[in-house]
Design a protein around this motif. Sequence first.
Motif, mmCIF file in Angstrom:
data_model
loop_
_atom_site.group_PDB
_atom_site.id
_atom_site.type_symbol
_atom_site.label_atom_id
_atom_site.label_comp_id
_atom_site.label_asym_id
_atom_site.label_seq_id
_atom_site.Cartn_x
_atom_site.Cartn_y
_atom_site.Cartn_z
ATOM 1 N N GLY A 1 -9.390 -62.879 -12.215
ATOM 2 C CA GLY A 1 -10.494 -61.929 -12.030
ATOM 3 C C GLY A 1 -11.712 -62.609 -11.440
ATOM 4 O O GLY A 1 -11.620 -63.394 -10.487
ATOM 5 N N GLN B 1 -5.450 -62.067 -6.976
ATOM 6 C CA GLN B 1 -5.060 -61.511 -5.673
ATOM 7 C C GLN B 1 -6.136 -60.655 -5.014
ATOM 8 O O GLN B 1 -6.109 -60.458 -3.808
ATOM 9 C CB GLN B 1 -3.756 -60.728 -5.781
ATOM 10 C CG GLN B 1 -3.864 -59.409 -6.495
ATOM 11 C CD GLN B 1 -2.526 -58.645 -6.509
ATOM 12 O OE1 GLN B 1 -1.492 -59.157 -6.113
ATOM 13 N NE2 GLN B 1 -2.565 -57.425 -6.999
ATOM 14 N N VAL C 1 0.167 -64.015 -7.929
ATOM 15 C CA VAL C 1 0.659 -64.986 -8.911
ATOM 16 C C VAL C 1 2.165 -65.190 -8.750
ATOM 17 O O VAL C 1 2.664 -66.322 -8.850
ATOM 18 C CB VAL C 1 0.325 -64.504 -10.347
ATOM 19 C CG1 VAL C 1 1.154 -65.240 -11.384
ATOM 20 C CG2 VAL C 1 -1.167 -64.662 -10.633
ATOM 21 N N GLN D 1 -13.686 -56.944 -18.334
ATOM 22 C CA GLN D 1 -13.364 -56.300 -19.613
ATOM 23 C C GLN D 1 -14.361 -55.172 -19.869
ATOM 24 O O GLN D 1 -15.556 -55.345 -19.633
ATOM 25 C CB GLN D 1 -13.451 -57.317 -20.759
ATOM 26 C CG GLN D 1 -12.461 -58.466 -20.642
ATOM 27 C CD GLN D 1 -11.021 -58.061 -20.893
ATOM 28 O OE1 GLN D 1 -10.733 -56.959 -21.359
ATOM 29 N NE2 GLN D 1 -10.104 -58.954 -20.562
ATOM 30 N N PRO E 1 -2.425 -60.984 -17.528
ATOM 31 C CA PRO E 1 -1.944 -60.038 -16.508
ATOM 32 C C PRO E 1 -2.366 -58.614 -16.792
ATOM 33 O O PRO E 1 -2.835 -58.298 -17.889
ATOM 34 C CB PRO E 1 -0.419 -60.174 -16.629
ATOM 35 C CG PRO E 1 -0.187 -60.563 -18.045
ATOM 36 C CD PRO E 1 -1.376 -61.392 -18.471
HETATM 37 C C1 LIG Z 1 -6.468 -57.970 -16.968
HETATM 38 S S1 LIG Z 1 -7.327 -58.542 -15.567
HETATM 39 C C2 LIG Z 1 -7.857 -60.139 -16.136
HETATM 40 C C3 LIG Z 1 -9.044 -60.751 -15.410
HETATM 41 C C4 LIG Z 1 -9.737 -61.909 -16.091
HETATM 42 N N1 LIG Z 1 -8.829 -62.835 -16.717
HETATM 43 C C5 LIG Z 1 -10.781 -61.425 -17.073
HETATM 44 O O1 LIG Z 1 -10.551 -61.480 -18.292
HETATM 45 O O2 LIG Z 1 -11.836 -60.968 -16.622
HETATM 46 C C6 LIG Z 1 -6.015 -58.865 -14.477
HETATM 47 C C7 LIG Z 1 -6.428 -59.420 -13.107
HETATM 48 O O3 LIG Z 1 -5.222 -59.760 -12.411
HETATM 49 C C8 LIG Z 1 -5.346 -59.390 -11.041
HETATM 50 N N2 LIG Z 1 -3.954 -59.241 -10.582
HETATM 51 C C9 LIG Z 1 -3.104 -58.211 -10.842
HETATM 52 N N3 LIG Z 1 -1.882 -58.498 -10.340
HETATM 53 C C10 LIG Z 1 -1.954 -59.730 -9.763
HETATM 54 C C11 LIG Z 1 -1.020 -60.561 -9.110
HETATM 55 N N4 LIG Z 1 0.238 -60.193 -8.921
HETATM 56 N N5 LIG Z 1 -1.437 -61.773 -8.670
HETATM 57 C C12 LIG Z 1 -2.736 -62.155 -8.837
HETATM 58 N N6 LIG Z 1 -3.661 -61.415 -9.467
HETATM 59 C C13 LIG Z 1 -3.277 -60.209 -9.929
HETATM 60 C C14 LIG Z 1 -6.206 -58.148 -11.058
HETATM 61 O O4 LIG Z 1 -6.860 -57.984 -9.828
HETATM 62 C C15 LIG Z 1 -7.186 -58.453 -12.209
HETATM 63 O O5 LIG Z 1 -8.338 -59.108 -11.731
#
Ligand SMILES: C[S@@+](CC[C@H](N)C(=O)[O-])C[C@H]1O[C@@H](n2cnc3c(N)ncnc32)[C@H](O)[C@@H]1O
Length: 440
Positions: A306, A326, A353, A275, A370
């Motif tokens: 993340g 991912q 995911v 963030q 997401p």
């Molecule tokens: C908005 S960030 C949230 C990270 C964490 N929850 C945080 O608050 O620090 C979204 C995360 O989803 C991952 N991501 C995006 N698309 C994805 C997918 N299809 N499957 C798994 N992870 C994904 C990104 O790499 C990123 O780390």
Amino acid sequence: MVVELVVDRVVAGGAGLAQLDGLKVFVPFSAPKDRVRARLTVRKKDYAVAEVVEVLEPSPIRTAPQCPLYGDCGGCQLQHISYDGQLVVKKLIVNDSLQRLGRVFTPVRNITGETRPWRYRNKTQYPVAGGRRPSIGFFRRQTHDLVDVPECLLHPESFDKVRALMLELMLQTGETAYNEKNHSGNVRHLVLRAPDADADSGMVATVVTRTRHLAGPIAEGLAAHPSVAGVVHNINPNQTNRIMGAESQSLSGEANLRFRVLGKDLRCSAGSFFQVNTGQAEALCRKVLKHAAPEGTENVLDLYSGVGMISLVLADFVRSVTGVEQYRPAVRDAEFNAAVNSNQNTRFVRADVDSVADSLGDFDIVVLDPPRKGCSPETLRAIAGLRPGRIIYVSCNPATLARDLKVLGAMGFQASLIEPVDMFPQTAHVEVVARIEPAA
Ligand SMILES: C[S@@+](CC[C@H](N)C(=O)[O-])C[C@H]1O[C@@H](n2cnc3c(N)ncnc32)[C@H](O)[C@@H]1O
């Protein structure tokens, strides 16, 4: 054509909305109850866009913007509205998006504001352009032209200094800037990140280039700056709007950021998500914990995990947490963070995911956070199929949240609580925590 308009409200994206003979007119940089003279710049069948020529009667929440480049630089949309006013405007944007796009009528709680609405960002991504005469700045509003911004009021002063140093080093070494039109030149972005907007140390500077080359004195010069703890070289050879490429190497010092959130020490590698507002990330985690309301026996699935920030905060209060992410370096960070913080009841799965959400076991609580595009209907179906007692959806885009809540609604899950958190003062962006439960 210049017309007189009275602005009704501010909508997603930050423009004011007015009516002209039944036509919707979007007026950027206006505020609710402004009476303005405005020039129509776009006129379509069902909407128009107008720019303010003169404010005839100002909104009660109008204020003088603090940045001299406001309106020119594309970074901020709400500096002309007082901070208290921005909080009201954002709550209404969330409400409007949920009702209009999702048919979700759950009352929106008051937004949790920032006590420090300036210099809150821990990360800035500067585009670099200009070939042999490089400049480093921000994109001019709605273009990919650069505005030279000597001082940005949203991030630490040390970022401005390191940006100026980078420009000097490029001029000294003759290192060229990237040209996105013909995919030539070399340096594409300078990405600066710090543990906290207050921190005067611990900064990681990442230089993104098109080729594998980076003039040695650039890394040495950046590393010598007292705020910089490490320099990373990222290579992005592709003709794309994505900032980071797949390959990174540490050139000097520390390659990882260190964040601290609710007592958790969190390592974050240069390319992993965190963030951008460290203080409000803590507020966000508190909301997630409160609305998840664990009793200690739950198994939690944390999708889009993340570096594990939310997973580890929850881990102290539940039986187990399974995170899914991912981006491989972020998964490694999360595993490292779990070990450092002694959260042995966690596991992190590197996966998309979309392909695993329904195959990892049974879960009582699902948390999902997401990216802006939200979730696919298949992922939402998989989550609903787990029949969790609660879903906590953290969103940085009220429009896709509204769409996804509508899909979940059709599967028997309803939002019981909506609470925005202001991560991004002075901009139209807003973060939202939604608690979603099986319909009674
Ligand atoms: C908005 S960030 C949230 C990270 C964490 N929850 C945080 O608050 O620090 C979204 C995360 O989803 C991952 N991501 C995006 N698309 C994805 C997918 N299809 N499957 C798994 N992870 C994904 C990104 O790499 C990123 O780390």
